[in-house]
Design a protein around this motif. Sequence first.
Motif, PDB file in Angstrom:
ATOM      1  N   THR A  50      38.657 -26.383  43.343  1.00 11.15           N
ATOM      2  CA  THR A  50      38.900 -26.782  44.608  1.00 11.15           C
ATOM      3  C   THR A  50      39.647 -28.265  44.438  1.00 11.15           C
ATOM      4  O   THR A  50      39.885 -28.747  43.465  1.00 11.15           O
ATOM      5  CB  THR A  50      37.427 -27.238  45.291  1.00 11.15           C
ATOM      6  N   SER A  51      40.066 -28.864  45.546  1.00 13.90           N
ATOM      7  CA  SER A  51      40.646 -30.037  45.726  1.00 13.90           C
ATOM      8  C   SER A  51      39.862 -31.250  46.045  1.00 13.90           C
ATOM      9  O   SER A  51      40.294 -32.317  46.384  1.00 13.90           O
ATOM     10  CB  SER A  51      42.005 -30.172  46.697  1.00 13.90           C
ATOM     11  N   VAL A  52      38.398 -31.050  46.044  1.00 11.52           N
ATOM     12  CA  VAL A  52      37.336 -32.124  46.200  1.00 11.52           C
ATOM     13  C   VAL A  52      36.556 -32.377  45.342  1.00 11.52           C
ATOM     14  O   VAL A  52      36.425 -31.472  44.370  1.00 11.52           O
ATOM     15  CB  VAL A  52      36.827 -31.766  47.537  1.00 11.52           C
ATOM     16  N   GLY A  53      35.808 -33.415  45.250  1.00 16.05           N
ATOM     17  CA  GLY A  53      34.935 -33.781  43.978  1.00 16.05           C
ATOM     18  C   GLY A  53      33.694 -33.160  44.095  1.00 16.05           C
ATOM     19  O   GLY A  53      33.221 -32.761  42.786  1.00 16.05           O
ATOM     20  N   ILE A  54      32.973 -32.712  45.267  1.00 21.89           N
ATOM     21  CA  ILE A  54      31.613 -32.181  45.289  1.00 21.89           C
ATOM     22  C   ILE A  54      31.987 -30.760  44.744  1.00 21.89           C
ATOM     23  O   ILE A  54      32.830 -30.153  44.878  1.00 21.89           O
ATOM     24  CB  ILE A  54      31.010 -32.327  46.669  1.00 21.89           C
ATOM     25  N   ARG A  87      41.331 -32.693  37.897  1.00 20.58           N
ATOM     26  CA  ARG A  87      40.305 -33.209  37.435  1.00 20.58           C
ATOM     27  C   ARG A  87      40.867 -33.670  36.033  1.00 20.58           C
ATOM     28  O   ARG A  87      40.393 -34.752  35.356  1.00 20.58           O
ATOM     29  CB  ARG A  87      39.110 -32.433  37.154  1.00 20.58           C
ATOM     30  N   ASN A  88      41.641 -33.141  35.348  1.00 20.77           N
ATOM     31  CA  ASN A  88      42.249 -33.434  34.160  1.00 20.77           C
ATOM     32  C   ASN A  88      43.214 -34.392  34.080  1.00 20.77           C
ATOM     33  O   ASN A  88      43.464 -35.615  33.358  1.00 20.77           O
ATOM     34  CB  ASN A  88      42.808 -32.250  33.340  1.00 20.77           C
ATOM     35  N   ASN A 127      43.083 -27.171  54.505  1.00 23.59           N
ATOM     36  CA  ASN A 127      43.733 -26.330  53.381  1.00 23.59           C
ATOM     37  C   ASN A 127      42.693 -25.363  52.477  1.00 23.59           C
ATOM     38  O   ASN A 127      43.007 -25.049  51.426  1.00 23.59           O
ATOM     39  CB  ASN A 127      44.445 -27.260  52.577  1.00 23.59           C
ATOM     40  N   ILE A 128      41.637 -25.012  53.077  1.00 28.04           N
ATOM     41  CA  ILE A 128      40.494 -24.313  52.579  1.00 28.04           C
ATOM     42  C   ILE A 128      40.011 -24.847  51.240  1.00 28.04           C
ATOM     43  O   ILE A 128      39.936 -24.154  50.166  1.00 28.04           O
ATOM     44  CB  ILE A 128      41.136 -22.794  52.352  1.00 28.04           C
ATOM     45  N   PHE A 129      40.178 -26.108  50.979  1.00 27.56           N
ATOM     46  CA  PHE A 129      39.875 -27.044  49.933  1.00 27.56           C
ATOM     47  C   PHE A 129      40.739 -26.588  48.647  1.00 27.56           C
ATOM     48  O   PHE A 129      39.979 -26.794  47.706  1.00 27.56           O
ATOM     49  CB  PHE A 129      38.049 -26.960  49.829  1.00 27.56           C
ATOM     50  N   TYR A 184      48.759 -36.706  42.500  1.00 33.36           N
ATOM     51  CA  TYR A 184      47.088 -36.813  42.222  1.00 33.36           C
ATOM     52  C   TYR A 184      46.614 -38.164  42.348  1.00 33.36           C
ATOM     53  O   TYR A 184      45.536 -38.488  42.885  1.00 33.36           O
ATOM     54  CB  TYR A 184      47.141 -36.057  40.694  1.00 33.36           C
ATOM     55  N   GLU A 185      47.370 -38.997  41.787  1.00 30.03           N
ATOM     56  CA  GLU A 185      47.097 -40.531  41.854  1.00 30.03           C
ATOM     57  C   GLU A 185      47.081 -41.231  43.176  1.00 30.03           C
ATOM     58  O   GLU A 185      46.284 -41.835  43.615  1.00 30.03           O
ATOM     59  CB  GLU A 185      48.023 -41.321  41.206  1.00 30.03           C
ATOM     60  N   THR A 186      48.273 -40.690  44.205  1.00 31.92           N
ATOM     61  CA  THR A 186      48.257 -41.162  45.345  1.00 31.92           C
ATOM     62  C   THR A 186      47.481 -40.674  46.263  1.00 31.92           C
ATOM     63  O   THR A 186      47.010 -41.276  47.460  1.00 31.92           O
ATOM     64  CB  THR A 186      49.811 -41.013  45.681  1.00 31.92           C
ATOM     65  N   LYS A 187      47.108 -39.303  46.359  1.00 31.45           N
ATOM     66  CA  LYS A 187      46.242 -38.638  47.293  1.00 31.45           C
ATOM     67  C   LYS A 187      45.032 -38.231  47.120  1.00 31.45           C
ATOM     68  O   LYS A 187      44.165 -38.291  47.992  1.00 31.45           O
ATOM     69  CB  LYS A 187      47.096 -37.338  47.481  1.00 31.45           C
ATOM     70  N   PHE A 188      44.632 -37.943  45.820  1.00 30.30           N
ATOM     71  CA  PHE A 188      43.377 -37.286  45.530  1.00 30.30           C
ATOM     72  C   PHE A 188      41.952 -38.365  45.541  1.00 30.30           C
ATOM     73  O   PHE A 188      41.209 -37.595  45.823  1.00 30.30           O
ATOM     74  CB  PHE A 188      43.378 -36.409  44.139  1.00 30.30           C
ATOM     75  N   PRO A 189      42.105 -39.419  45.325  1.00 29.49           N
ATOM     76  CA  PRO A 189      41.225 -40.392  45.757  1.00 29.49           C
ATOM     77  C   PRO A 189      40.426 -40.347  47.249  1.00 29.49           C
ATOM     78  O   PRO A 189      39.238 -40.439  47.048  1.00 29.49           O
ATOM     79  CB  PRO A 189      41.682 -41.837  45.409  1.00 29.49           C
ATOM     80  N   ALA A 190      41.688 -40.149  48.021  1.00 36.79           N
ATOM     81  CA  ALA A 190      41.080 -39.988  49.568  1.00 36.79           C
ATOM     82  C   ALA A 190      40.345 -38.798  49.778  1.00 36.79           C
ATOM     83  O   ALA A 190      39.375 -38.636  50.389  1.00 36.79           O
ATOM     84  CB  ALA A 190      41.964 -40.051  50.439  1.00 36.79           C
ATOM     85  N   PHE A 191      40.621 -37.670  49.146  1.00 36.78           N
ATOM     86  CA  PHE A 191      40.064 -36.239  49.143  1.00 36.78           C
ATOM     87  C   PHE A 191      38.591 -36.372  48.638  1.00 36.78           C
ATOM     88  O   PHE A 191      37.781 -35.562  49.147  1.00 36.78           O
ATOM     89  CB  PHE A 191      40.998 -35.281  48.364  1.00 36.78           C
ATOM     90  N   VAL A 192      38.593 -37.272  47.448  1.00 33.26           N
ATOM     91  CA  VAL A 192      37.268 -37.075  46.871  1.00 33.26           C
ATOM     92  C   VAL A 192      36.399 -37.864  47.645  1.00 33.26           C
ATOM     93  O   VAL A 192      35.211 -37.525  47.674  1.00 33.26           O
ATOM     94  CB  VAL A 192      37.410 -37.931  45.428  1.00 33.26           C
TER      95      VAL A 192
END
Length: 338
Positions: free
Chosen positions: A286-290, A334-335, A251-253, A234-242
């Motif tokens: 979803t795996s994105v911020g929007i 998100r948590n 990955n269908i989000f 989560y820390e290493t990958k998700f900032p880029a996804f956001v």
Amino acid sequence: SRICATSGRFHDGCPSSGRGQGRPARMTLDRSSSGLPVRTIAAMRVFFTGGSGKAGRHAIRHLVERGHRVVNGDMVPLGEPGVADLRIDLTDGGQVFNALSAYAGFDELEPGTGVPKYDAVVHFAAIPAILVRPDNETFRVNALSTYNVIDAAVKLGIGKVIFASSETTYGICFAEGEVRPEYVPIDEEHPTVPHDSYAMSKVVNEATARSFQARSGIDIYGLRINNVIEPHEYETKFPAFVADPGLRRRNIFAYIDARDLGHMVDCCLRTDGLGYEVFNVSNDDTSVGIPSDQVYERFYAGVPRRRDMGRFETFYANDKAKRLVGFAPRHSWRNELS
């Protein structure tokens, strides 16, 4: 060879299945504080293929914590305390048949009553993607190993097989160019016509499993697993996804927390009587911020929408798993990053 999977600590059981013919495996019903039935289950003897992989090691850890006896069949040892490792080539039918009819450890020699039978096989081993091995080898290994595992399980009288299918079966992840879904959210009825050797092997495996189930009557459940995420990722990958939601289009989000995947395997072990079923396995968001409506407008405009969706609801519908086996994912990126 290996693939992806699972787990951490959860509640003492999965909520009751909503389907009449499904019945909890070897279980009694208790009542939780909410009044919902909670299943308790006797320890099961489980042969797990591919348990040294990203998904498998989490799933095995979860099953051991739940009291099950697990043997890991893989080309690479897992080294998990309390788990026996058996090095096996799953494309060799003789090795598979022997492994599924062998002792799980030296302690099983003591009673002098012969080899105990496995209660279930969980088959996660596979070449995990395209571009890892030549395409024809990926197809051969994945299709043949799955045939061998289910064939041996059926002939040895093992009553349950859970196997890893994939999000890629829907033809989006490894497609040539951009392929959009026929409708959203994607459920298990969506067509599965992929472009690539990995996803083709998974579609073949589903057909193989369905045919073996029709002949034998045992329970065989296929898990169409979305992109597996381990807690540290989560820390290493998700900032880029956001920052760039488009990174998650293939990955269908969606995503599945490795710990929640372990929970899904446990729910399938606990639920008998469904025959052949396939399940999407994903987290609820979803795996994105929007928000999901913005995802739709940016990436899926014009694609039929089957129902209204929640603000951050996944486009990879997991309703069926919740309804039939009591899947209840607990985690959200998100948590984890809040």
